[in-house]
Write a protein that holds these residues in place. Structure first.
Motif, PDB file in Angstrom:
ATOM      1  N   ILE A 138     -14.908  17.401  10.607  1.00  0.00           N
ATOM      2  CA  ILE A 138     -15.017  16.888   9.242  1.00  0.00           C
ATOM      3  C   ILE A 138     -15.172  18.018   8.232  1.00  0.00           C
ATOM      4  O   ILE A 138     -14.554  18.003   7.155  1.00  0.00           O
ATOM      5  CB  ILE A 138     -16.173  15.884   9.152  1.00  0.00           C
ATOM      6  CG1 ILE A 138     -15.851  14.662  10.028  1.00  0.00           C
ATOM      7  CG2 ILE A 138     -16.411  15.456   7.710  1.00  0.00           C
ATOM      8  CD1 ILE A 138     -16.979  13.658  10.129  1.00  0.00           C
ATOM      9  N   ALA A 139     -15.967  19.014   8.564  1.00  0.00           N
ATOM     10  CA  ALA A 139     -16.151  20.130   7.634  1.00  0.00           C
ATOM     11  C   ALA A 139     -14.829  20.859   7.408  1.00  0.00           C
ATOM     12  O   ALA A 139     -14.491  21.231   6.268  1.00  0.00           O
ATOM     13  CB  ALA A 139     -17.214  21.084   8.155  1.00  0.00           C
ATOM     14  N   GLN A 140     -14.068  21.066   8.484  1.00  0.00           N
ATOM     15  CA  GLN A 140     -12.776  21.729   8.344  1.00  0.00           C
ATOM     16  C   GLN A 140     -11.799  20.879   7.534  1.00  0.00           C
ATOM     17  O   GLN A 140     -10.998  21.408   6.757  1.00  0.00           O
ATOM     18  CB  GLN A 140     -12.195  22.049   9.720  1.00  0.00           C
ATOM     19  CG  GLN A 140     -12.927  23.154  10.451  1.00  0.00           C
ATOM     20  CD  GLN A 140     -12.350  23.430  11.833  1.00  0.00           C
ATOM     21  OE1 GLN A 140     -11.349  22.838  12.236  1.00  0.00           O
ATOM     22  NE2 GLN A 140     -12.995  24.326  12.568  1.00  0.00           N
ATOM     23  N   THR A 141     -11.881  19.563   7.708  1.00  0.00           N
ATOM     24  CA  THR A 141     -11.015  18.677   6.934  1.00  0.00           C
ATOM     25  C   THR A 141     -11.348  18.757   5.451  1.00  0.00           C
ATOM     26  O   THR A 141     -10.450  18.798   4.599  1.00  0.00           O
ATOM     27  CB  THR A 141     -11.143  17.230   7.438  1.00  0.00           C
ATOM     28  OG1 THR A 141     -10.783  17.175   8.816  1.00  0.00           O
ATOM     29  CG2 THR A 141     -10.243  16.293   6.648  1.00  0.00           C
ATOM     30  N   GLY A 142     -12.632  18.791   5.128  1.00  0.00           N
ATOM     31  CA  GLY A 142     -13.024  18.949   3.733  1.00  0.00           C
ATOM     32  C   GLY A 142     -12.497  20.243   3.149  1.00  0.00           C
ATOM     33  O   GLY A 142     -12.016  20.279   2.005  1.00  0.00           O
ATOM     34  N   GLN A 143     -12.556  21.320   3.930  1.00  0.00           N
ATOM     35  CA  GLN A 143     -12.036  22.598   3.446  1.00  0.00           C
ATOM     36  C   GLN A 143     -10.528  22.540   3.256  1.00  0.00           C
ATOM     37  O   GLN A 143      -9.988  23.099   2.293  1.00  0.00           O
ATOM     38  CB  GLN A 143     -12.406  23.719   4.421  1.00  0.00           C
ATOM     39  CG  GLN A 143     -12.075  25.105   3.907  1.00  0.00           C
ATOM     40  CD  GLN A 143     -12.756  25.404   2.578  1.00  0.00           C
ATOM     41  OE1 GLN A 143     -13.972  25.257   2.451  1.00  0.00           O
ATOM     42  NE2 GLN A 143     -11.978  25.798   1.564  1.00  0.00           N
ATOM     43  N   LEU A 144      -9.844  21.845   4.168  1.00  0.00           N
ATOM     44  CA  LEU A 144      -8.397  21.665   4.032  1.00  0.00           C
ATOM     45  C   LEU A 144      -8.053  20.994   2.699  1.00  0.00           C
ATOM     46  O   LEU A 144      -7.117  21.396   1.993  1.00  0.00           O
ATOM     47  CB  LEU A 144      -7.861  20.824   5.193  1.00  0.00           C
ATOM     48  CG  LEU A 144      -6.407  20.366   5.075  1.00  0.00           C
ATOM     49  CD1 LEU A 144      -5.454  21.527   5.327  1.00  0.00           C
ATOM     50  CD2 LEU A 144      -6.113  19.226   6.045  1.00  0.00           C
ATOM     51  N   LEU A 145      -8.814  19.958   2.350  1.00  0.00           N
ATOM     52  CA  LEU A 145      -8.565  19.259   1.093  1.00  0.00           C
ATOM     53  C   LEU A 145      -8.777  20.184  -0.097  1.00  0.00           C
ATOM     54  O   LEU A 145      -7.961  20.210  -1.030  1.00  0.00           O
ATOM     55  CB  LEU A 145      -9.473  18.030   0.992  1.00  0.00           C
ATOM     56  CG  LEU A 145      -9.308  16.982   2.105  1.00  0.00           C
ATOM     57  CD1 LEU A 145     -10.315  15.852   1.922  1.00  0.00           C
ATOM     58  CD2 LEU A 145      -7.885  16.435   2.164  1.00  0.00           C
ATOM     59  N   ARG A 146      -9.849  20.937  -0.061  1.00  0.00           N
ATOM     60  CA  ARG A 146     -10.113  21.865  -1.167  1.00  0.00           C
ATOM     61  C   ARG A 146      -9.068  22.982  -1.218  1.00  0.00           C
ATOM     62  O   ARG A 146      -8.710  23.448  -2.315  1.00  0.00           O
ATOM     63  CB  ARG A 146     -11.532  22.423  -1.054  1.00  0.00           C
ATOM     64  CG  ARG A 146     -12.601  21.374  -1.390  1.00  0.00           C
ATOM     65  CD  ARG A 146     -13.999  21.937  -1.339  1.00  0.00           C
ATOM     66  NE  ARG A 146     -14.445  22.154   0.028  1.00  0.00           N
ATOM     67  CZ  ARG A 146     -14.976  21.205   0.807  1.00  0.00           C
ATOM     68  NH1 ARG A 146     -15.115  19.969   0.357  1.00  0.00           N
ATOM     69  NH2 ARG A 146     -15.367  21.491   2.036  1.00  0.00           N
TER      70      ARG A 146
END
Length: 277
Positions: free
Chosen positions: A51-59
């Motif tokens: 989830i943390a990596q997914t959030g970074q992907l979005l940003r």
């Protein structure tokens, strides 16, 4: 007086459920390419992902993470069910914190056959039980009232007045409301209640789509802005009169649109947003 027309996409947010056929990685790429400014993530889109990596992907795609959908569904006729709901909502808060979402939208729930008054009490008790965890992880909770047609099993909170009452009674800086035009456009007190939650600092989210006539499926036949009878621009003017400057979130459940080419659908969303929101 209606709000001024929108002339750019900087405050356009699209929910992952709106383009449900796309995995979140594809949605991020396509939203960014289209110039969309924000994304609201539904929990199913995070399955089997870091989830943390997914959030970074979005940003990394210059998308603001606007919210996480959804928590809620607090009422149950037995204590075990109510506790399971609270446990799941704690997980939702953790997911939002990992993702970098500022709040979790609550579809509050209802227990068929149980008096609505009891379901509402269980909703308030459930949110109260979550508050220490919400404060600890720094994520807020947005109570979303749903249209009365969903009062049997999806939400016993059916007006913005009820959501405002509950937020005020809970008296927490971590509890507010989400205003969705699909659920609230019919309410004669809507302007006053939007002003009320604005005064209290409780207005966390604004969701848009349209109500089609006839509606073929009350869950999965929402319309693009401009396809129905909701005066979205008028409601937006009330929201913006509170000082709200966050995103206009396009949340469309539609079997018809999910069956289309999603890139073409996204272009329709942009056109409808600029011309009918």
């Amino acid at each position: 007086m209606s709000a001024e027309p929108i002339n750019d996409l900087s405050r356009l947010c699209v929910h992952t459920i709106t383009t449900k056929p796309w995995p979140i990685e594809v949605a991020a790429e396509q939203f960014a390419k289209a110039g969309v400014g924000g994304i609201t993530v539904w929990r199913d889109a995070l399955a089997n992902r870091n989830i943390a990596q997914t959030g970074q992907l979005l940003r990394d795609h210059n998308l603001s993470v606007v919210s996480l959908c959804r928590g809620g569904f607090f009422p149950h006729t037995d204590a075990a069910g109510r506790q399971a709901a609270i446990d799941d909502n704690r997980r939702a808060l953790d997911e939002a914190a990992e993702l970098g979402a500022p709040h979790v939208v609550l579809v509050c729930g209802a227990a068929p056959g149980q008096p609505l008054t009891e379901s509402r009490k269980q909703i308030q008790d459930g949110i109260a039980a979550l508050l220490p965890h919400a404060e600890a992880v720094g994520v807020k909770l947005a109570i979303e009232p749903l249209h009365p047609m969903y009062a049997d099993n999806r939400s016993a909170i059916n007006t913005l007045a009820q959501a405002n009452d509950m937020a005020e009674e809970l008296a927490s800086t971590h509890v507010g409301v989400a205003v969705d035009v699909y659920h609230l456009w019919w309410d004669p007190t809507l302007e006053a209640e939007i002003a009320r939650c604005g005064r209290n600092g409780h207005l966390y989210a604004f969701h848009i789509c349209d109500w089609k006539t006839p509606t073929l499926d009350f869950l999965n036949d929402r319309g693009l802005m401009g396809e129905g009878c909701i005066d979205i621009r008028q409601i937006r003017s009330w929201v913006e009169a509170t000082g709200f400057t966050d995103f206009n979130e396009v949340e469309i459940f539609s079997n018809r649109y999910w069956s289309e080419d999603q890139a073409q659908f996204l272009e329709k969303i942009k056109h409808a947003y600029l011309n009918h929101s």
